[in-house]
Design an enzyme around this catalytic site. Structure first.
Site, mmCIF file in Angstrom:
data_model
loop_
_atom_site.group_PDB
_atom_site.id
_atom_site.type_symbol
_atom_site.label_atom_id
_atom_site.label_comp_id
_atom_site.label_asym_id
_atom_site.label_seq_id
_atom_site.Cartn_x
_atom_site.Cartn_y
_atom_site.Cartn_z
ATOM 1 N N SER A 127 0.836 -1.194 0.000
ATOM 2 C CA SER A 127 0.000 0.000 0.000
ATOM 3 C C SER A 127 0.872 1.247 0.000
ATOM 4 O O SER A 127 1.976 1.245 0.571
ATOM 5 C CB SER A 127 -0.851 -0.056 1.276
ATOM 6 O OG SER A 127 -1.337 1.209 1.624
ATOM 7 N N TYR A 152 -2.135 -0.457 10.620
ATOM 8 C CA TYR A 152 -2.368 -1.095 9.319
ATOM 9 C C TYR A 152 -1.156 -0.880 8.407
ATOM 10 O O TYR A 152 -0.613 -1.829 7.829
ATOM 11 C CB TYR A 152 -3.639 -0.528 8.657
ATOM 12 C CG TYR A 152 -3.700 -0.866 7.189
ATOM 13 C CD1 TYR A 152 -4.010 -2.160 6.777
ATOM 14 C CD2 TYR A 152 -3.386 0.088 6.212
ATOM 15 C CE1 TYR A 152 -4.013 -2.494 5.425
ATOM 16 C CE2 TYR A 152 -3.387 -0.237 4.866
ATOM 17 C CZ TYR A 152 -3.702 -1.526 4.478
ATOM 18 O OH TYR A 152 -3.693 -1.854 3.140
ATOM 19 N N LYS A 156 1.956 -3.517 6.722
ATOM 20 C CA LYS A 156 2.430 -3.621 5.325
ATOM 21 C C LYS A 156 3.945 -3.401 5.270
ATOM 22 O O LYS A 156 4.639 -4.076 4.497
ATOM 23 C CB LYS A 156 1.697 -2.613 4.434
ATOM 24 C CG LYS A 156 0.213 -2.911 4.265
ATOM 25 C CD LYS A 156 -0.030 -4.225 3.527
ATOM 26 C CE LYS A 156 -1.493 -4.557 3.407
ATOM 27 N NZ LYS A 156 -1.757 -5.887 2.845
HETATM 28 P P1 NAD Z 1 -11.053 -6.749 1.297
HETATM 29 O O1 NAD Z 1 -11.256 -6.667 2.758
HETATM 30 O O2 NAD Z 1 -12.215 -6.454 0.412
HETATM 31 O O3 NAD Z 1 -10.496 -8.182 0.886
HETATM 32 C C1 NAD Z 1 -9.646 -8.907 1.717
HETATM 33 C C2 NAD Z 1 -10.171 -10.335 1.763
HETATM 34 O O4 NAD Z 1 -9.309 -11.127 2.590
HETATM 35 C C3 NAD Z 1 -11.563 -10.420 2.377
HETATM 36 O O5 NAD Z 1 -12.391 -11.159 1.500
HETATM 37 C C4 NAD Z 1 -11.362 -11.142 3.699
HETATM 38 O O6 NAD Z 1 -12.459 -11.955 4.040
HETATM 39 C C5 NAD Z 1 -10.108 -11.962 3.414
HETATM 40 N N1 NAD Z 1 -9.312 -12.272 4.601
HETATM 41 C C6 NAD Z 1 -8.823 -11.411 5.526
HETATM 42 N N2 NAD Z 1 -8.151 -12.078 6.471
HETATM 43 C C7 NAD Z 1 -8.192 -13.401 6.130
HETATM 44 C C8 NAD Z 1 -7.679 -14.582 6.701
HETATM 45 N N3 NAD Z 1 -6.989 -14.569 7.856
HETATM 46 N N4 NAD Z 1 -7.920 -15.764 6.093
HETATM 47 C C9 NAD Z 1 -8.628 -15.811 4.927
HETATM 48 N N5 NAD Z 1 -9.145 -14.715 4.337
HETATM 49 C C10 NAD Z 1 -8.927 -13.521 4.939
HETATM 50 O O7 NAD Z 1 -9.809 -5.806 0.938
HETATM 51 P P2 NAD Z 1 -9.312 -5.301 -0.488
HETATM 52 O O8 NAD Z 1 -9.658 -3.882 -0.630
HETATM 53 O O9 NAD Z 1 -9.716 -6.262 -1.535
HETATM 54 O O10 NAD Z 1 -7.738 -5.353 -0.246
HETATM 55 C C11 NAD Z 1 -6.974 -6.453 -0.683
HETATM 56 C C12 NAD Z 1 -5.535 -6.233 -0.276
HETATM 57 O O11 NAD Z 1 -5.062 -5.005 -0.824
HETATM 58 C C13 NAD Z 1 -5.312 -6.118 1.227
HETATM 59 O O12 NAD Z 1 -4.096 -6.732 1.542
HETATM 60 C C14 NAD Z 1 -5.234 -4.628 1.459
HETATM 61 O O13 NAD Z 1 -4.479 -4.315 2.595
HETATM 62 C C15 NAD Z 1 -4.535 -4.182 0.197
HETATM 63 N N6 NAD Z 1 -4.774 -2.790 -0.165
HETATM 64 C C16 NAD Z 1 -6.056 -2.353 -0.334
HETATM 65 C C17 NAD Z 1 -6.291 -1.026 -0.659
HETATM 66 C C18 NAD Z 1 -7.683 -0.501 -0.806
HETATM 67 O O14 NAD Z 1 -7.875 0.721 -0.772
HETATM 68 N N7 NAD Z 1 -8.696 -1.333 -0.998
HETATM 69 C C19 NAD Z 1 -5.213 -0.151 -0.832
HETATM 70 C C20 NAD Z 1 -3.925 -0.635 -0.657
HETATM 71 C C21 NAD Z 1 -3.715 -1.971 -0.325
HETATM 72 C C1 WQD Z 2 -9.399 9.907 0.282
HETATM 73 C C2 WQD Z 2 -9.557 11.411 0.421
HETATM 74 C C3 WQD Z 2 -9.923 12.188 2.664
HETATM 75 C C4 WQD Z 2 -13.830 10.397 3.231
HETATM 76 C C5 WQD Z 2 -6.833 4.957 2.607
HETATM 77 C C6 WQD Z 2 -5.754 4.266 3.390
HETATM 78 C C7 WQD Z 2 -4.657 3.818 2.471
HETATM 79 C C8 WQD Z 2 -5.204 2.983 1.332
HETATM 80 C C9 WQD Z 2 -6.313 3.684 0.635
HETATM 81 C C10 WQD Z 2 -5.147 0.664 2.039
HETATM 82 C C11 WQD Z 2 -8.822 11.976 1.625
HETATM 83 C C12 WQD Z 2 -11.113 12.485 1.775
HETATM 84 C C13 WQD Z 2 -12.634 10.780 2.667
HETATM 85 C C14 WQD Z 2 -14.813 11.394 3.515
HETATM 86 C C15 WQD Z 2 -13.333 13.069 2.624
HETATM 87 N N1 WQD Z 2 -5.769 1.755 1.809
HETATM 88 N N2 WQD Z 2 -12.387 12.100 2.375
HETATM 89 N N3 WQD Z 2 -14.501 12.699 3.198
HETATM 90 O O1 WQD Z 2 -7.123 8.012 3.394
HETATM 91 O O2 WQD Z 2 -6.253 8.348 1.036
HETATM 92 O O3 WQD Z 2 -6.280 6.109 1.983
HETATM 93 O O4 WQD Z 2 -7.314 4.092 1.588
HETATM 94 O O5 WQD Z 2 -3.998 0.415 1.948
HETATM 95 O O6 WQD Z 2 -3.774 3.087 3.227
HETATM 96 O O7 WQD Z 2 -5.238 5.176 4.335
HETATM 97 O O8 WQD Z 2 -8.433 7.144 1.386
HETATM 98 O O9 WQD Z 2 -10.752 7.196 0.639
HETATM 99 O O10 WQD Z 2 -10.278 7.455 3.104
HETATM 100 O O11 WQD Z 2 -9.694 9.312 1.535
HETATM 101 O O12 WQD Z 2 -13.104 14.259 2.363
HETATM 102 O O13 WQD Z 2 -15.883 11.122 4.040
HETATM 103 O O14 WQD Z 2 -10.940 11.705 0.630
HETATM 104 O O15 WQD Z 2 -9.652 13.273 3.511
HETATM 105 O O16 WQD Z 2 -8.297 13.212 1.234
HETATM 106 P P1 WQD Z 2 -6.986 7.517 2.032
HETATM 107 P P2 WQD Z 2 -9.861 7.703 1.701
#
Ligand code: NAD
Ligand code: WQD
Length: 338
Positions: A127, A152, A156
């Site tokens: 991330s 979190y 990572k």
């Molecule tokens: P999500 O929560 O929708 O999907 C994660 C899945 O993993 C879920 O279906 C959950 O049930 C499963 N899971 C969690 N722990 C588990 C375990 N111990 N055993 C089996 N299954 C398990 O999340 P996502 O948005 O699809 O994110 C996927 C990956 O990408 C994650 O590693 C997350 O940290 C990373 N990531 C997501 C974002 C984002 O904004 N969505 C951004 C950066 C990184």
């Molecule tokens: C985006 C922008 C808020 C909600 C997070 C995690 C990051 C990654 C992605 C996993 C920001 C603004 C939001 C609202 C708003 N996830 N906002 N009103 O914080 O950039 O990133 O998700 O790895 O690790 O930190 O994403 O969608 O929460 O916010 O104004 O009700 O929207 O301030 O500027 P963020 P977000």
């Protein structure tokens, strides 16, 4: 072609990745998920979109014994794409140990499985949050990592380090670490997207819920030193994220990697402000959003977006979808949910 394990395959990014894998490759796909943050409905939706078969395994990856017994049934595994983790930043601040346990134990167990079964191709979901409050923009892969702003993000950073030491011990093991920026949107058909298991705290689902009267959007600050005063992020369509995984697993399996660990920023490279995201949504949906301007959200970085040169040149990936596509697909999915 062999099997590819997709952990977290019922989740938001995992389910969209399975769709791209089924449409663009011939691997047998095995999704591994315990539905801790998802629903088996995601599998039904994948079938609706692709009409292709895939295997599913219900197991908690933290349970090493069960993981080994259930996954050992697949004897032709050629690669693992590891999405499974908990991902809510605020939740991790409240429950840090839950996050360290789930995210890091599951990673250790799946790596141990890879080691014992000699599976040498591994993709890890990292991330942009690993950069913390980065000193330079756009962020490149060489930008120094600062202190994690949440447990979190720390899981990572630790995950990347675990993979680093694992690679040192196993010269044949190859990995692509993808640092996603802000994945948003839903499949372009509008038939699958993120299931709202808990109340969202990310911008785009809050926008779409506000449009249907299920939430109330507050813009967190309009007095930042940015072009319109609101924060800037690098939003990327979830299907573009998914496509990068197809390219990444092929890249490793075909041995095109130059290094043992290929680390890529996965973003479009475009910084978009909160107010610009709202305008895009209003344009594609034809709905005027009733939002208010509120206080800054603690912990928010002012601006972060990717330098994506490396992923473009090495992985031959580039984003196909625009901001309007992201918003329109999210809107279609919200309407499908209601
Ligand atoms: P999500 O929560 O929708 O999907 C994660 C899945 O993993 C879920 O279906 C959950 O049930 C499963 N899971 C969690 N722990 C588990 C375990 N111990 N055993 C089996 N299954 C398990 O999340 P996502 O948005 O699809 O994110 C996927 C990956 O990408 C994650 O590693 C997350 O940290 C990373 N990531 C997501 C974002 C984002 O904004 N969505 C951004 C950066 C990184
Ligand atoms: C985006 C922008 C808020 C909600 C997070 C995690 C990051 C990654 C992605 C996993 C920001 C603004 C939001 C609202 C708003 N996830 N906002 N009103 O914080 O950039 O990133 O998700 O790895 O690790 O930190 O994403 O969608 O929460 O916010 O104004 O009700 O929207 O301030 O500027 P963020 P977000």
């Amino acid at each position: 072609m062999g099997s590819v394990i997709v952990t977290g395959g019922a989740g938001y990014i995992g389910s969209h990745t399975i769709i791209e894998l089924l449409n663009k490759s011939n691997y047998r796909i095995v999704s591994v998920d315990n539905f801790s943050n998802s629903s088996p409905l995601a599998y039904e939706k994948i079938k609706t979109v692709t009409s292709r078969p895939f295997e599913t395994v219900d197991v908690d990856l933290c349970n090493e014994k069960e993981l080994f017994s259930k996954l050992s049934l697949f004897t032709d595994i050629v690669g693992i794409i590891h999405f499974a983790a908990f991902k809510s930043v605020p939740d991790s601040v409240t429950n840090p140990i839950l996050y360290y346990q789930n995210n890091n134990s599951s990673l250790q167990n799946i790596l141990k499985f890879a080691q014992e079964k000699a599976i040498d191709n591994f993709i890890f979901s990292s991330s942009c949050s690993v950069y913390g409050n980065a000193d330079e923009l756009p962020v490149t892969e060489q930008t120094p990592l600062k202190r994690a702003e949440s447990p979190y993000a720390h899981t990572k950073q630790i995950g990347e380090e675990i993979i680093g030491f694992f690679c040192e011990a196993r010269p044949n093991f190859k990995t692509v670490v993808l640092r996603y920026f802000n994945p948003v949107g839903a499949h372009i058909t509008g038939k699958i997207g993120e299931f709202p298991i808990t109340k969202p705290n990310n911008l785009v689902p809050i926008i779409t819920q506000t449009a249907v009267g299920k939430n109330a959007l507050t813009v967190f600050g309009n007095d930042y030193d940015t072009r319109d005063g609101s924060c800037i992020r690098d939003y990327i369509h979830v299907s573009d994220v998914a496509d990068a995984h197809v390219k990444a697993i092929n890249f490793l399996i075909e041995g095109r990697n130059r290094k043992q660990i290929s680390l890529f920023n996965l973003g479009t490279g475009n910084g978009v402000s909160v107010l610009e995201a709202i305008k895009s949504f209003e344009k594609v949906s034809g709905i005027k959003l009733n939002y208010k301007i509120g206080a800054r959200r603690p912990g928010d970085v002012i601006a972060v977006y990717a330098d994506n040169t490396l992923v473009k040149t090495e992985l031959k990936w580039q984003a196909e979808y625009t901001l309007d596509d992201m918003m329109l697909s999210a809107w279609k999915w919200q309407q499908a949910l209601d």
